[in-house]
Write a protein that holds these residues in place. Structure first.
Motif, mmCIF file in Angstrom:
data_model
loop_
_atom_site.group_PDB
_atom_site.id
_atom_site.type_symbol
_atom_site.label_atom_id
_atom_site.label_comp_id
_atom_site.label_asym_id
_atom_site.label_seq_id
_atom_site.Cartn_x
_atom_site.Cartn_y
_atom_site.Cartn_z
ATOM 1 N N VAL A 45 6.110 7.470 5.405
ATOM 2 C CA VAL A 45 5.840 7.025 6.773
ATOM 3 C C VAL A 45 5.458 8.210 7.649
ATOM 4 C CG1 VAL A 45 7.396 5.054 6.587
ATOM 5 C CG2 VAL A 45 8.269 7.226 7.470
ATOM 6 N N ASP A 46 4.806 7.884 8.765
ATOM 7 C CA ASP A 46 4.477 8.877 9.805
ATOM 8 C C ASP A 46 3.576 9.994 9.291
ATOM 9 O OD1 ASP A 46 6.098 7.449 11.571
ATOM 10 O OD2 ASP A 46 7.883 8.580 10.976
ATOM 11 N N GLY A 47 2.725 9.683 8.325
ATOM 12 C CA GLY A 47 1.726 10.651 7.875
ATOM 13 C C GLY A 47 2.297 11.883 7.215
ATOM 14 N N ALA A 48 3.455 11.766 6.568
ATOM 15 C CA ALA A 48 4.063 12.923 5.903
ATOM 16 C C ALA A 48 3.101 13.476 4.853
ATOM 17 C CB ALA A 48 5.381 12.517 5.252
ATOM 18 N N HIS A 49 3.003 14.805 4.767
ATOM 19 C CA HIS A 49 2.079 15.443 3.832
ATOM 20 C C HIS A 49 2.823 15.979 2.618
ATOM 21 C CE1 HIS A 49 -1.264 17.771 2.267
ATOM 22 N NE2 HIS A 49 -0.439 18.806 2.161
ATOM 23 N N PHE A 50 2.234 15.724 1.437
ATOM 24 C CA PHE A 50 2.790 16.254 0.192
ATOM 25 C C PHE A 50 1.664 16.866 -0.628
ATOM 26 C CE2 PHE A 50 5.725 12.975 1.553
ATOM 27 C CZ PHE A 50 6.955 13.616 1.423
ATOM 28 N N SER A 51 1.952 18.008 -1.223
ATOM 29 C CA SER A 51 0.942 18.711 -2.010
ATOM 30 C C SER A 51 0.715 18.070 -3.366
ATOM 31 C CB SER A 51 1.361 20.176 -2.222
ATOM 32 O OG SER A 51 1.486 20.839 -0.988
ATOM 33 N N ALA A 52 1.731 17.401 -3.894
ATOM 34 C CA ALA A 52 1.622 16.773 -5.208
ATOM 35 C C ALA A 52 2.793 15.822 -5.402
ATOM 36 C CB ALA A 52 1.602 17.827 -6.319
ATOM 37 N N ALA A 53 2.698 15.027 -6.461
ATOM 38 C CA ALA A 53 3.803 14.140 -6.842
ATOM 39 C C ALA A 53 3.963 14.176 -8.350
ATOM 40 C CB ALA A 53 3.544 12.713 -6.372
ATOM 41 N N VAL A 54 5.226 14.216 -8.783
ATOM 42 C CA VAL A 54 5.577 14.012 -10.187
ATOM 43 C C VAL A 54 6.224 12.642 -10.233
ATOM 44 C CG1 VAL A 54 6.972 14.804 -12.121
ATOM 45 C CG2 VAL A 54 5.942 16.475 -10.549
ATOM 46 N N ALA A 55 5.558 11.673 -10.886
ATOM 47 C CA ALA A 55 5.984 10.280 -10.743
ATOM 48 C C ALA A 55 6.313 9.634 -12.078
ATOM 49 C CB ALA A 55 4.897 9.476 -10.034
ATOM 50 N N LEU A 72 -1.837 7.432 -4.846
ATOM 51 C CA LEU A 72 -3.251 7.777 -4.968
ATOM 52 C C LEU A 72 -4.041 7.363 -3.732
ATOM 53 C CD1 LEU A 72 -3.640 6.842 -8.726
ATOM 54 C CD2 LEU A 72 -3.516 9.146 -7.740
ATOM 55 N N ARG A 73 -3.670 6.249 -3.107
ATOM 56 C CA ARG A 73 -4.334 5.853 -1.847
ATOM 57 C C ARG A 73 -4.092 6.881 -0.760
ATOM 58 N NH1 ARG A 73 -2.659 0.505 -3.188
ATOM 59 N NH2 ARG A 73 -0.833 0.691 -1.844
ATOM 60 N N ARG A 74 -2.963 7.556 -0.820
ATOM 61 C CA ARG A 74 -2.655 8.611 0.157
ATOM 62 C C ARG A 74 -3.300 9.943 -0.217
ATOM 63 N NH1 ARG A 74 1.889 7.810 3.483
ATOM 64 N NH2 ARG A 74 1.423 9.934 4.162
ATOM 65 N N GLY A 75 -4.025 9.978 -1.329
ATOM 66 C CA GLY A 75 -4.696 11.208 -1.742
ATOM 67 C C GLY A 75 -3.744 12.276 -2.258
ATOM 68 N N VAL A 98 -5.326 9.915 -11.768
ATOM 69 C CA VAL A 98 -4.159 10.817 -11.806
ATOM 70 C C VAL A 98 -4.590 12.187 -12.314
ATOM 71 C CG1 VAL A 98 -2.541 8.916 -12.142
ATOM 72 C CG2 VAL A 98 -3.512 10.092 -14.143
ATOM 73 N N VAL A 99 -3.777 13.201 -12.035
ATOM 74 C CA VAL A 99 -4.055 14.546 -12.541
ATOM 75 C C VAL A 99 -3.847 14.592 -14.043
ATOM 76 C CG1 VAL A 99 -3.307 16.957 -12.505
ATOM 77 C CG2 VAL A 99 -3.480 15.661 -10.359
ATOM 78 N N ASP A 100 -2.750 13.997 -14.529
ATOM 79 C CA ASP A 100 -2.476 13.993 -15.962
ATOM 80 C C ASP A 100 -1.344 13.019 -16.264
ATOM 81 O OD1 ASP A 100 -2.796 14.652 -18.610
ATOM 82 O OD2 ASP A 100 -2.565 16.809 -18.310
ATOM 83 N N TYR A 101 -1.165 12.786 -17.563
ATOM 84 C CA TYR A 101 -0.154 11.876 -18.083
ATOM 85 C C TYR A 101 0.679 12.640 -19.096
ATOM 86 C CZ TYR A 101 1.327 8.463 -21.687
ATOM 87 O OH TYR A 101 2.028 7.750 -22.629
ATOM 88 N N ILE A 102 2.015 12.625 -18.936
ATOM 89 C CA ILE A 102 2.884 13.398 -19.832
ATOM 90 C C ILE A 102 3.990 12.484 -20.376
ATOM 91 C CG2 ILE A 102 4.370 15.423 -20.053
ATOM 92 C CD1 ILE A 102 3.028 16.529 -17.522
ATOM 93 N N PRO A 103 4.016 12.257 -21.683
ATOM 94 C CA PRO A 103 5.109 11.463 -22.266
ATOM 95 C C PRO A 103 6.424 12.246 -22.226
ATOM 96 C CG PRO A 103 3.196 11.584 -23.740
ATOM 97 C CD PRO A 103 3.001 12.616 -22.690
ATOM 98 N N LYS A 104 7.490 11.595 -21.834
ATOM 99 C CA LYS A 104 8.785 12.265 -21.756
ATOM 100 C C LYS A 104 9.336 12.653 -23.117
ATOM 101 C CE LYS A 104 10.542 10.054 -17.524
ATOM 102 N NZ LYS A 104 11.550 9.103 -16.999
ATOM 103 N N ASP A 105 8.897 11.961 -24.174
ATOM 104 C CA ASP A 105 9.482 12.228 -25.485
ATOM 105 C C ASP A 105 8.961 13.513 -26.122
ATOM 106 O OD1 ASP A 105 6.919 11.445 -26.085
ATOM 107 O OD2 ASP A 105 7.481 9.729 -27.323
ATOM 108 N N SER A 106 7.999 14.167 -25.478
ATOM 109 C CA SER A 106 7.496 15.427 -26.010
ATOM 110 C C SER A 106 8.523 16.528 -25.759
ATOM 111 C CB SER A 106 6.170 15.789 -25.340
ATOM 112 O OG SER A 106 5.812 17.126 -25.647
ATOM 113 N N GLN A 146 -12.684 16.808 -10.561
ATOM 114 C CA GLN A 146 -12.121 16.585 -9.226
ATOM 115 C C GLN A 146 -10.732 15.965 -9.310
ATOM 116 O OE1 GLN A 146 -15.308 14.429 -7.253
ATOM 117 N NE2 GLN A 146 -16.200 16.321 -6.465
ATOM 118 N N ARG A 147 -10.456 15.227 -10.365
ATOM 119 C CA ARG A 147 -9.084 14.757 -10.579
ATOM 120 C C ARG A 147 -8.132 15.941 -10.774
ATOM 121 N NH1 ARG A 147 -9.486 9.687 -14.768
ATOM 122 N NH2 ARG A 147 -7.253 10.103 -14.968
#
Length: 408
Positions: A45-55, A72-75, A98-106, A146-147
């Protein structure tokens, strides 16, 4: 004070979220833990800025990746870390930008995650040149890059690419298609290597041809890697990341060999290497900090280092296109080609006055200091003779009362 680089760590497992947050903060980011979609919505909310997300792909109130479109809609550059490794989930995730996909089992999942977070931080400053005569292929590669947040330049043939590289000396990676009209990709690779070594720029050859000789053609021409079309986004990302990191590592090693560790300026050895490239009339100056021993004795060597770094910053500011080196201790050298519009003697006097006005903040109080400067100018190819003359004039400046420029 700069705003911290904030990273959303979206994970419902308390066992995993803590180590991920800790690792994120070790990289210099500020971690914002989130454990549900509802909590994520509050964070955004309120236009909070984040450099990245680990989701995490699956959350208690978002079991099918519903958090990803919101990010992704928030860029927000998003790296997906998930226990789901089935093909359908993988394809669903990678269909989104997305930037990348990482399986947790690795076993190396967290190491790879930290590697990709570094890339999210660094890639916006890195230029990549895509060279392909197909608009469709260029568009696909541009989307992939660009991703990953790279700056992307494009050329439709080798001649255009070489022109761009002559103008953009900070390109770090070239993607070179083989089958182009005129000069092919391998020939272009050889031409690029005449401009840039492997320590400055990586080249990855690309071709659709099912030809077993294609890889050695590119590698022998000077390429660093080769990709056979068609390739997946994941393969492309891994290859590009590896080659960019290779160039960065080589540049770091070269910098360590050439740079003074305290100031980042050229060291004595690198100064003499650079001087060999100078042609025509030039001026050279030797300067040092007046009564530097008193600063070290009165404030301590740590404050002495702060003063040296302060002077190095002033030198960068006043001589952005000159050769500037730390010669040793508190002594510096400036070498500049002749400039009738703004002569070296005038620049040195401006530097001296600037330093005299400065107050350096330190943990042990404010410090003022001055500098003395000796200067000589000539077209003589023997820089050592000119350095000797400048050093003699530095001595005269000291004998004359310090805090002055002596040019004769």
């Amino acid at each position: 004070m700069k705003n911290p680089k904030r990273v959303l760590v979206i994970e419902d497992s308390t066992m995993l979220i803590r180590p991920v947050c800790r690792m994120v903060e070790e990289l210099g980011f500020e971690a914002e833990p989130v454990q549900s979609l509802a909590e994520l919505q509050e964070k955004l909310v309120d236009g909070a800025h984040f450099s990245a997300a680990v989701a995490d792909y699956c959350l208690p109130d978002a079991p099918n990746g519903e958090a990803l479109p919101l990010l992704l809609r928030r860029g927000i550059p998003t790296i997906v870390l998930t226990a789901y490794s089935d093909q359908a989930t993988r394809e669903d995730i990678l269909s989104m930008p997305v930037v990348d996909y990482i399986p947790k089992d690795s076993p190396s999942a967290l190491d790879y995650l930290m590697r990709m977070l570094k890339r999210v931080d660094r890639n916006p400053q890195i230029k990549v040149l895509v060279v392909d005569d197909s608009h469709t292929t260029r568009s696909l590669l541009r989307d992939y890059l660009q991703r990953q947040l790279y700056q992307v330049l494009e050329a439709s043939d080798a001649e255009e690419a070489l022109q761009i590289l002559r103008q953009e000396s900070d390109v770090r990676l070239v993607l070179a298609d083989y089958g182009m009209p005129g000069m092919d990709g391998a020939q272009m690779t050889s031409a690029i290597r005449r401009l840039y070594t492997h320590t400055r720029l990586a080249i990855v050859g690309i071709s659709v041809q099912q030809d077993k000789t294609m890889t050695p053609r590119f590698l022998k021409a000077g390429a660093d890697d080769y990709l056979q079309k068609p390739f997946t986004f994941e393969e492309f990302t891994c290859r590009i990341t590896r080659n960019v990191e290779f160039v960065e590592n080589l540049m770091t090693l070269e910098h360590l060999a050439h740079a003074d560790p305290l100031t980042g300026l050229s060291n004595r050895r690198h100064l003499f290497e650079q001087v060999q490239q100078v042609r025509g009339a030039y001026g050279i100056a030797i300067l040092d900090i007046d009564h530097f021993k008193q600063i070290n004795d009165g404030f301590g060597h740590d404050v002495g280092d702060i003063v040296i770094q302060h002077l190095a910053d002033r030198l960068r500011e006043h001589f952005p296109r000159a050769i500037v080196a730390r010669f040793g201790g508190e002594e510096f050298v400036v070498l500049m080609k002749r400039d009738a519009a703004h002569p070296l003697a005038q620049r040195l006097e401006e530097l001296r006055q600037d330093v005299e006005r400065q107050v350096v903040d330190s943990p042990k109080g404010a410090v003022r200091y001055t500098i003395s400067i000796g200067m000589a100018a000539a077209t003589a190819p023997d820089v050592r003779e000119l350095l000797k003359l400048a050093d003699e004039r530095l001595y005269k400046a000291k004998q004359g009362g310090r805090n002055r420029v002596c040019a004769s």
